[in-house]
Design a protein around this motif. Sequence first.
Motif, PDB file in Angstrom:
ATOM      1  N   UNK A  85      -0.922  -3.469 -33.536  1.00  0.00           N
ATOM      2  CA  UNK A  85       0.010  -2.393 -33.893  1.00  0.00           C
ATOM      3  C   UNK A  85       1.063  -2.909 -34.869  1.00  0.00           C
ATOM      4  N   UNK A  86       1.550  -4.125 -34.604  1.00  0.00           N
ATOM      5  CA  UNK A  86       2.550  -4.747 -35.482  1.00  0.00           C
ATOM      6  C   UNK A  86       2.001  -4.888 -36.902  1.00  0.00           C
ATOM      7  N   UNK A  87       0.764  -5.360 -37.016  1.00  0.00           N
ATOM      8  CA  UNK A  87       0.147  -5.541 -38.342  1.00  0.00           C
ATOM      9  C   UNK A  87       0.031  -4.216 -39.084  1.00  0.00           C
ATOM     10  N   UNK A  88      -0.291  -3.161 -38.355  1.00  0.00           N
ATOM     11  CA  UNK A  88      -0.373  -1.833 -38.973  1.00  0.00           C
ATOM     12  C   UNK A  88       0.971  -1.426 -39.547  1.00  0.00           C
ATOM     13  N   UNK A  89       2.025  -1.625 -38.767  1.00  0.00           N
ATOM     14  CA  UNK A  89       3.366  -1.234 -39.220  1.00  0.00           C
ATOM     15  C   UNK A  89       3.836  -2.016 -40.430  1.00  0.00           C
ATOM     16  N   UNK A  90       3.700  -3.330 -40.396  1.00  0.00           N
ATOM     17  CA  UNK A  90       4.174  -4.150 -41.523  1.00  0.00           C
ATOM     18  C   UNK A  90       3.354  -3.892 -42.785  1.00  0.00           C
ATOM     19  N   UNK A  91       2.061  -3.609 -42.618  1.00  0.00           N
ATOM     20  CA  UNK A  91       1.223  -3.307 -43.785  1.00  0.00           C
ATOM     21  C   UNK A  91       1.647  -1.992 -44.431  1.00  0.00           C
ATOM     22  N   UNK A  92       1.979  -0.991 -43.612  1.00  0.00           N
ATOM     23  CA  UNK A  92       2.450   0.291 -44.149  1.00  0.00           C
ATOM     24  C   UNK A  92       3.739   0.092 -44.938  1.00  0.00           C
TER      25      UNK A  92
END
Length: 385
Positions: A85-92
Amino acid sequence: MSEEQGSVKSTIAVSITNFLDSGSIVAGASGLTFWTKELGLSSFQVGLLGALSANAFGSAIGALIGGHLSDKFGRKVIYTYDMLVYMLGTAIIAFSINFPMLLAGFLITGIAVGAGVPASWTYISETSGSTDRAKNIGISQFAWSMGPAIIFIAGTILAPIGLLGNRLLFIFLTIVAFIAWRLQSKLEESQVFEEQKQAEKDSGITSHPYKDLFSNMVNIKSLLFLIGVYMFWNLVAGAMGFFMPYVYETVGGLTNMQANLLQAVLWILTALGTYVGFAKFGDRANHRIFYFVGAAMAAASWIVLTYAGMNWTSLWLFVILWGVSAGIWSIIFPTILTSMGFKAAGTFMIALLIVSLVIGTVWTPHTRGKSLEQISKERYGNDQD
């Protein structure tokens, strides 16, 4: 491998989460003026970013979710999915092209950060011995402090290329999060959690966490104490973590590079204070005295910055005092700063810190050198139901 070595190893693996948590907060902070200029953000939108990020509400929502899942399914379930979930947020965030996209990225990252906090601190506490709990927590807090230090140094280096540099910071966090996910997914479940679940299975009685929490006066007192300490202190710390470079630049007239460098020094001092002070002596020192000294230094740092004027002397005193000592408020802080001025905002900060100082100094429990079993027995007696 000895039990102590295993404890340290698991603590280090879990502590990467803290590095990423704090890193995401300050990565947004270090580039806030760039995002404001690029997207034409209002003071309310700037406050909304802070309020819904890992700095406040986003993290709070994640903590409620993560705490419940951690108690019901175990600590390992958090380490299996949270970093995804963290990776999704930082990528966005890294690839944002408008305010809604940026806000969504901050919110998702914030939820991931909050979800990991209950599991990480609980896991460290449960896998640490009675004589090294503070040391392991100190290691984890050291990682939390190094996150901002490294990100602000990187932000200083990347400042000349503007917003692109901030995007690169979030790509870096995404890569580190992938590494953390691989390491943490291999962790063993907490033995304390497994024993608790086995005991519930054997007895046929399943505890309800919220019912247990609010039906016991000892739990309620502990909860009120933690709220009193952390709510008031975090209202200040949260605003600082996300908005201080913005304050340095808008109030103090510093460049983005100077603001990031100043924050990098502050967090390096925080890391040193954590390791040299708390990690080394936290298992032996009087916790109330320890807390009082740190909280007093934090309040003094804001008194200097607020009433001595934002010059280089006061800035360095502020950085040293807060660095060594080391919400709803987030959404209104930029508006107060703009409409009422820095002195009014700083005075609010001082008042909040003093409240936290008094509560923590008077009611901090005496638990150093005691195992979790001893602490539970002292608080609840032999019957802990």
